[in-house]
Design an enzyme around this catalytic site. Structure first.
Site, short mmCIF file in Angstrom:
data_model
loop_
_atom_site.label_atom_id
_atom_site.label_comp_id
_atom_site.label_asym_id
_atom_site.label_seq_id
_atom_site.Cartn_x
_atom_site.Cartn_y
_atom_site.Cartn_z
N SER A 170 -3.68 4.38 5.38
CA SER A 170 -3.92 3.38 4.35
C SER A 170 -3.84 1.94 4.80
O SER A 170 -3.23 1.10 4.13
CB SER A 170 -2.93 3.57 3.21
N SER A 209 -6.20 -0.04 4.61
CA SER A 209 -6.93 -0.85 3.62
C SER A 209 -6.05 -1.20 2.42
O SER A 209 -6.01 -2.36 2.00
CB SER A 209 -8.21 -0.17 3.15
N ASP A 226 -3.01 5.34 -2.89
CA ASP A 226 -2.62 4.52 -1.74
C ASP A 226 -2.04 3.18 -2.18
O ASP A 226 -0.97 2.77 -1.72
CB ASP A 226 -3.84 4.26 -0.83
C1 GLA Z 1 -7.83 8.20 0.45
C2 GLA Z 1 -7.97 7.52 -0.90
C3 GLA Z 1 -6.90 8.02 -1.88
C4 GLA Z 1 -6.85 9.55 -1.92
C5 GLA Z 1 -6.82 10.13 -0.50
C6 GLA Z 1 -6.95 11.63 -0.51
O1 GLA Z 1 -6.66 7.81 1.09
O2 GLA Z 1 -7.84 6.13 -0.76
O3 GLA Z 1 -7.13 7.49 -3.16
O4 GLA Z 1 -7.91 10.07 -2.66
O5 GLA Z 1 -7.85 9.61 0.31
O6 GLA Z 1 -5.87 12.21 -1.14
#
Ligand code: GLA
Length: 387
Positions: free
Chosen positions: A125, A127, A171
């Site tokens: 994450s 982003s 996230d």
């Molecule tokens: C990404 C997305 C989240 C979630 C995951 C899978 O990280 O940003 O919102 O959907 O994939 O669980």
């Protein structure tokens, strides 16, 4: 932090005094169901992004990332590109655009400098960390009044509407509301959440980046989302539901005949079963039943691999290594198509496991793994700058 301190001193000829930290996140279980009204169980980690912000007198916005060699990106408050351009600063601009859309005014410009130790595109994450970092620094600089949940919701909106990835809320929520040594059990339908102490006894959580370049992520992600929408439309013929995760496995089985396309049924089966597993995993963690928790992690991985088809050879290979070393549990984490696995393993087994991965994983896959031993951290916040 050291790199940011140095970069700051070089550019402004004065020492850095105020800095912010925005963590990455790892999801323990509950994958790809935050856009299906399911439960997720992520936590914020000690890898993340550091940043600092300074007001400017005019309407300029200057964005500097010490992770890239580009010269500072410059625009103005009124001149932000209405669409993303595929650069790191899309996430920053997206947050500004969404804040403005919600009526928050930027009376002057600012200069922002960031540096991070969170690998981009690793499924941890980066982003959301950048969006929340921007959010928190703007909220403080311009004295906007927002609570942490709304901040997360706006950052998700920035990613959906500006960057163009239809991600769920997990996230941004985990990054915003993370708590030290706790996982967040979040109902993504109601946004009700509980903190569960992450008491893992004589075990460790290890995150391994499989080293595969992720290519499909955005398109594959959006495709899964639309497949879920199709499956939901089919199931709505039989049940008065709002989201896939409103169903139980029994209900889903009873509707199997409605599906002409078995792929869509499998997508729904992942979502419904993953939601049930996540609820069970939350109970197991509270009851300190890590054996059960680990089993659910393995089951989650299988479902993501077979029914949801977002895993890959490299991630599966790492999960196999974990199994071979008697880890309690292991699974891919995040969107998939590459990225990371998370492994729950006894302290006494860690060294042999890591040695084996380092010695043999590359021969099998052609990729170089990165292994992170992380702490579970607080969400995005102002931090002290050490002397
Ligand atoms: C990404 C997305 C989240 C979630 C995951 C899978 O990280 O940003 O919102 O959907 O994939 O669980």
């Amino acid at each position: 932090m050291e790199v940011l301190k140095k970069g700051y001193l070089e550019r402004y000829q004065e020492p850095l005094k105020v800095a912010y930290f925005s963590p990455g996140r790892v999801n323990l279980i509950g994958e790809h169901i935050d856009y299906n009204g399911g439960h997720v169980f992520p936590c914020a980690i000690s890898l993340g992004l550091y940043g600092t912000i300074r007001p400017l007198e005019d309407d300029k916005i200057v964005l500097i990332s010490l992770n890239v060699k580009d010269k500072p990106y410059e625009t103005t408050i009124g001149g932000i590109s209405p669409t993303a351009v595929g650069k790191w600063y899309d996430y920053v601009l997206g947050v500004i655009v969404i804040l403005e859309k919600h009526g928050f005014k930027f009376p002057h410009g600012f200069e922002m400098m960031i540096h991070g130790d969170l690998p981009n595109g690793s499924g941890l994450s980066s982003s959301a960390a950048l969006e929340m970092l921007t959010m928190k620094m703007c909220v403080d600089l311009f004295d906007f009044k927002l609570d942490k949940v709304t901040e997360a919701v706006y950052c998700q909106e920035a990613e959906n509407k500006y960057v163009g990835v239809n991600c769920g809320i997990m996230d941004q929520f985990a990054v915003s509301l993370g708590r030290e040594n706790h996982a967040i059990y979040l109902d993504t339908e109601t946004l009700k959440y509980y903190y569960a102490p992450l008491e893992i006894g004589r075990n460790q959580l290890i995150i391994i980046n499989c080293g595969k370049r992720r290519s499909l992520t955005n398109s594959g992600y959006n495709k899964r989302r639309s497949e879920c929408e199709k499956a939901l439309a089919i199931l709505k013929k039989k049940y008065p539901i709002k989201d896939l995760c409103d169903l139980s496995m029994d209900q889903l089985r009873n509707a199997q005949d409605l599906f002409e396309d078995y792929t869509l049924y499998r997508r729904a089966r992942h979502c419904v079963s993953e939601n049930e597993r996540t609820k069970e995993a939350y109970q197991a963690l509270i009851l300190h039943d890590l054996v059960e928790f680990g089993k659910l992690m393995f089951k989650s991985h299988n479902s993501l691999r077979k029914d949801y088809q977002v895993s890959c050879f490299e991630l599966n290979t790492l999960v196999d290594f974990a199994r071979k070393h008697h880890a309690k549990g292991a699974r891919m984490t995040g969107a998939g198509f590459g990225g990371c696995v998370v492994v729950l393993i006894k302290n006494s087994r860690v060294a042999a496991f890591i040695e084996d991965v380092q010695a043999n994983y590359t021969n099998l896959t052609g990729c170089t793994p990165s292994i992170y031993q992380v702490n579970i951290s607080e969400g995005t916040r102002k931090v002290e700058v050490p002397e």
